[in-house]
Write an enzyme that holds these catalytic residues in place. Sequence first.
Site, PDB file in Angstrom:
ATOM      1  N   HIS A 185       1.380   4.862  -2.391  1.00 19.82           N
ATOM      2  CA  HIS A 185       1.032   5.746  -3.508  1.00 19.82           C
ATOM      3  C   HIS A 185       2.325   6.400  -3.968  1.00 19.82           C
ATOM      4  O   HIS A 185       2.959   7.118  -3.183  1.00 19.82           O
ATOM      5  CB  HIS A 185       0.033   6.810  -3.052  1.00 19.82           C
TER       6      HIS A 185
ATOM      7  N   ASP B 265       1.789   3.949   2.908  1.00 14.87           N
ATOM      8  CA  ASP B 265       0.767   4.803   2.276  1.00 14.87           C
ATOM      9  C   ASP B 265       1.393   5.961   1.490  1.00 14.87           C
ATOM     10  O   ASP B 265       1.531   5.856   0.271  1.00 14.87           O
ATOM     11  CB  ASP B 265      -0.231   5.311   3.331  1.00 14.87           C
ATOM     12  N   ASP B 266       1.733   7.039   2.187  1.00 17.08           N
ATOM     13  CA  ASP B 266       2.330   8.219   1.555  1.00 17.08           C
ATOM     14  C   ASP B 266       3.501   8.674   2.429  1.00 17.08           C
ATOM     15  O   ASP B 266       3.401   9.673   3.154  1.00 17.08           O
ATOM     16  CB  ASP B 266       1.282   9.339   1.449  1.00 17.08           C
TER      17      ASP B 266
ATOM     18  N   GLU C 163     -11.184   3.398   5.770  1.00 14.15           N
ATOM     19  CA  GLU C 163     -10.146   4.292   6.317  1.00 14.15           C
ATOM     20  C   GLU C 163     -10.886   5.373   7.107  1.00 14.15           C
ATOM     21  O   GLU C 163     -10.762   5.446   8.320  1.00 14.15           O
ATOM     22  CB  GLU C 163      -9.317   4.902   5.173  1.00 14.15           C
TER      23      GLU C 163
ATOM     24  N   HIS D  45       0.869  -1.189   0.000  1.00 11.93           N
ATOM     25  CA  HIS D  45       0.000   0.000   0.000  1.00 11.93           C
ATOM     26  C   HIS D  45       0.901   1.233   0.000  1.00 11.93           C
ATOM     27  O   HIS D  45       1.326   1.712   1.053  1.00 11.93           O
ATOM     28  CB  HIS D  45      -0.921  -0.035   1.231  1.00 11.93           C
TER      29      HIS D  45
HETATM   30  N1  HPA Z   1      -6.498   7.445   1.232  1.00 13.10           N
HETATM   31  C1  HPA Z   1      -7.159   7.773   0.124  1.00 13.10           C
HETATM   32  N2  HPA Z   1      -6.556   8.245  -0.944  1.00 13.10           N
HETATM   33  C2  HPA Z   1      -5.246   8.414  -0.922  1.00 13.10           C
HETATM   34  C3  HPA Z   1      -4.516   8.088   0.196  1.00 13.10           C
HETATM   35  C4  HPA Z   1      -5.173   7.581   1.331  1.00 13.10           C
HETATM   36  O1  HPA Z   1      -4.594   7.280   2.379  1.00 13.10           O
HETATM   37  N3  HPA Z   1      -3.231   8.376  -0.095  1.00 13.10           N
HETATM   38  C5  HPA Z   1      -3.207   8.831  -1.358  1.00 13.10           C
HETATM   39  N4  HPA Z   1      -4.429   8.863  -1.863  1.00 13.10           N
HETATM   40 ZN    ZN Z   2      -3.682   4.798   0.521  1.00 12.80          ZN
END
Ligand code: HPA
Ligand code: ZN
Length: 352
Positions: A24, A283-284, A205, A22
């Site tokens: 991005h 994630d990011d 989430e 996971h």
């Molecule tokens: N959630 C939803 N969209 C996203 C996320 C996330 O954590 N990170 C990048 N786009």
């Molecule tokens: Zn994400």
Amino acid sequence: MTDAAPDRIPALVHALPKAELHLHIEGTLEPEMAFAMARRNGVKLRFESISDLRAAYNFDDLQSFLDLYYETASVLRTERDFHDLAAAYLDRMAAENVRHVEIFFDPQTHTSRGIAYDTVLDGLCAALDEAEADHGLTSRLILCFLRDRSAEEAMAVLEAALPRLDRIAGVGLDSAESGNPPSKFEAVFARARAEGLTTVAHAGEEGPPAYIREALDLLHVTRIDHGVRCEGDPDLVARLRIEQMPLTVCPLSNIRLRVFDSLADHNIKRLLDAGLLVTVNSDDPAYFGGYLSTNFIETQRALALDEADIVTLAKNGFTASLLPAEKKAAHLAAVDAAYREFQESHGRPSTA
Ligand code: HPA
Ligand code: ZN
């Protein structure tokens, strides 16, 4: 483990082969790189300096993050930019002893600014191919639809991707979750499956457990991204356990976006103990304070994960991956071997 050497857990996390499922790629854009790309592309950011931009990485919720994330992505313009972005992440992962990554990218974030889909894909693929050749780091690409845009637009993105589907393993769903349920994309995901793609979706989430159910029943996903809000529906938790449906959990992200108040309040340990197939991911990472190993280390510290938990989480990353069965088996054996070796060189944990 209270009297364990202070560097034992970081050493263990490093020693274990890991997978990240996971991630991005746009979320790996560090402020330094954003400014370098802005300069070379003649793009003006509204921040005066790298430290001003970093200071803005302070979020109230998912939307406040997304606003900055899409704004900063405007510096990505050329094939070289997408290559350099992915190469920096992949080099870092190789250095962290990560062996396999499954990477989300958001074509709409770029095509809506006039950047060609092929520019994005060519840049990313060049970096992925180099990482496999240079480090043996394998990867898959997952094309994500922005769920706050229309289903028609998502279908158009899928159709535009069809000529080069050989480089795409699956499709996902990201961006603003609340008010944009998986059901909105049922037809797009059906088409993606008909084209042979795997499907995954962000669900649970910020959104309710019902969105997780929709992702399972309507989008037929093979993984749920995040999924941490499943606990609001005990029957759903039981189902996730019985089906061994992977959840790609992102602990530091959940704290930065205020899904939980603190890591000590995070439910990943509870879900793991309940027998769910949970994985750790970043994630990011440029925005949320740490890459994969930092997520492991900080989660261990906050929730007193034991070494068996860490080994299980590392193995779950491979089990939940899109790799073929024989590759999974080889990685799982490598994790066990690495832990045996670690114990030979560092001793057994003090409470074991
Ligand atoms: N959630 C939803 N969209 C996203 C996320 C996330 O954590 N990170 C990048 N786009
Ligand atoms: Zn994400």
